[in-house]
Design a protein around this motif. Structure first.
Motif, PDB file in Angstrom:
ATOM      1  N   GLN A 216       0.744  -1.226  -0.161  1.00 17.67           N
ATOM      2  CA  GLN A 216      -0.063  -0.114  -0.058  1.00 17.67           C
ATOM      3  C   GLN A 216       0.841   1.213  -0.009  1.00 17.67           C
ATOM      4  N   ARG A 217       2.069   1.303   0.690  1.00 14.08           N
ATOM      5  CA  ARG A 217       2.932   2.175   0.675  1.00 14.08           C
ATOM      6  C   ARG A 217       4.418   1.967   0.865  1.00 14.08           C
ATOM      7  N   LEU A 257       3.030   5.987  -4.187  1.00  9.92           N
ATOM      8  CA  LEU A 257       3.409   5.271  -3.093  1.00  9.92           C
ATOM      9  C   LEU A 257       4.308   5.432  -2.346  1.00  9.92           C
ATOM     10  N   HIS A 259       6.782   7.432   0.192  1.00 11.55           N
ATOM     11  CA  HIS A 259       6.753   8.527   1.322  1.00 11.55           C
ATOM     12  C   HIS A 259       8.230   8.583   1.969  1.00 11.55           C
ATOM     13  N   TRP A 283       0.500   4.655  10.759  1.00 12.13           N
ATOM     14  CA  TRP A 283      -0.026   4.170   9.579  1.00 12.13           C
ATOM     15  C   TRP A 283      -1.053   2.877   9.940  1.00 12.13           C
ATOM     16  N   VAL A 291       3.347  -2.632   4.177  1.00 13.04           N
ATOM     17  CA  VAL A 291       4.073  -1.477   3.735  1.00 13.04           C
ATOM     18  C   VAL A 291       5.616  -2.037   3.613  1.00 13.04           C
TER      19      VAL A 291
END
Length: 353
Positions: A216-217, A257, A259, A283, A291
């Motif tokens: 997701q990230r 995606l 960060h 998160w 992640v």
């Protein structure tokens, strides 16, 4: 009469050509490349860690408070306790060949040497650590012994910071200050935006996602610095953010995606934010279950990546309800990166080889 006057000060040279009016041409020898990384204890023991920390934490570029005060704190409190606490953490990550940082740094040095040799370049590559072994001084001496009259210093820090790149330059200069016949030096300041570096990072991410699926990230965790150092003019934060922006661009549609956070805080003052572990905890509480984390500021895996991120941050994320935590290793011995690093170094050797 002249000979009697001169002999006490200028003895007859062993080499009859040493003072000739027509000396033989000087051979500049091969070009030297000095790769510099931070350093590591020699062994995962309290004694070895204590020696390493004493050198590392005594550097005024690393701890920027008055040394008369800091040395009291360091020797009375930190060096009496922290080595014992760190020893089990180092043992957890130690490889059969030795410290991961040293093993992967040596692999990169060997890879760069092989690529440059394959291009027909007469170059000698040595690895030196700013703290610990092999030292910068010993690496310079080995290059000089190999006949290198010109040395390119390539810090293994893509993003510039005074506490990493600048202190490596300081150490090179301090060793050179003791030499009568100094080599000619060049220094690479940064390569946070170099296409080969960004390409290697993007390739690593794409290959991993092709095999394991996307998260997701993706969190890029850079080593932190005290916030005041950036406010005083250190360009590190800008370099990190430019690396992140270029990686987003290289990943195309998947760039959203990505960060950024900063890890490895030390002391009570404010450091660069957001902080890595609190970000991951938040998160998970917000419902982000999957992640991936990578540390693009480190070229070689070490305690800060393998133990702090891969173990501590993973446990923190899962404890808050996260479902899947994956760590993408540093570039280490990545073939694309060693080729790219050699190409970058080759550009800086222009005119020498």
């Amino acid at each position: 009469m002249f000979k009697l006057f001169a002999s006490p000060y200028l003895p007859e040279p062993a080499d009859p050509h040493a003072f000739s009016t027509e000396p033989p041409p000087r051979d500049p020898g091969p070009a030297g490349v000095l790769l510099v990384n931070l350093g590591t204890p020699d062994e995962p023991t309290a004694g070895s860690i204590r020696r390493y920390l004493a050198e590392f934490l005594s550097d005024p570029r690393v701890i920027e408070i008055p040394q008369w005060l800091w040395q009291v704190i360091l020797r009375a409190f930190i060096l009496t306790r922290r080595p014992q606490a760190l020893a089990p953490r180092y043992r957890e990550i130690w490889l059969e060949q030795g410290s991961p940082l040293l093993v992967w740094s040596q692999a990169q040095a060997q890879g760069v040497q092989q690529h440059l040799a394959a291009q027909g370049r007469d170059v000698r590559v040595e690895l030196g650590m700013r703290y610990g072994n092999p030292s910068i001084a010993s690496a310079i001496d080995r290059l000089r012994a190999a006949g290198c009259q010109r040395i390119l210093v390539a810090p293994m820090y893509p993003q510039y910071a005074a506490s990493t790149t600048a202190t490596a330059v300081d150490r090179v200069a301090s060793h050179a200050a003791a030499l009568r016949d100094q080599p000619e030096f060049r220094f690479i300041k940064r390569y946070h935006d170099d296409p080969a570096y960004i390409g290697a990072l993007a390739g690593q991410v794409r290959n991993y996602w092709a095999q394991h699926g996307k998260p997701q990230r993706l969190l890029l965790s850079f080593h932190g610095l005290p916030r005041r150092t950036v406010e005083q003019g250190d360009p590190y934060y800008r370099d990190c953010m430019e690396t992140a922006a270029l990686l987003r661009q290289a990943l195309g549609a998947d760039g959203g995606l990505v960060h950024v956070a900063f890890q490895s805080r030390f002391g009570a003052e404010k450091w660069l934010e957001p902080y890595t572990e609190p970000t991951l905890r938040q998160w998970a509480r917000d419902g982000i279950g999957q992640v991936d984390v990578m540390c693009p500021g480190f070229l070689a895996d070490c305690l800060e990546t393998m133990e702090e991120i891969q173990m501590q941050c993973r446990d923190a994320f899962l404890a808050e309800g996260g479902r899947q935590f994956r760590y993408l290793p540093c570039l280490n011995d990545d073939a694309d990166w060693t080729a790219g690093f050699a190409a970058l170094i080759g550009k800086h050797l222009a005119g020498w080889v």
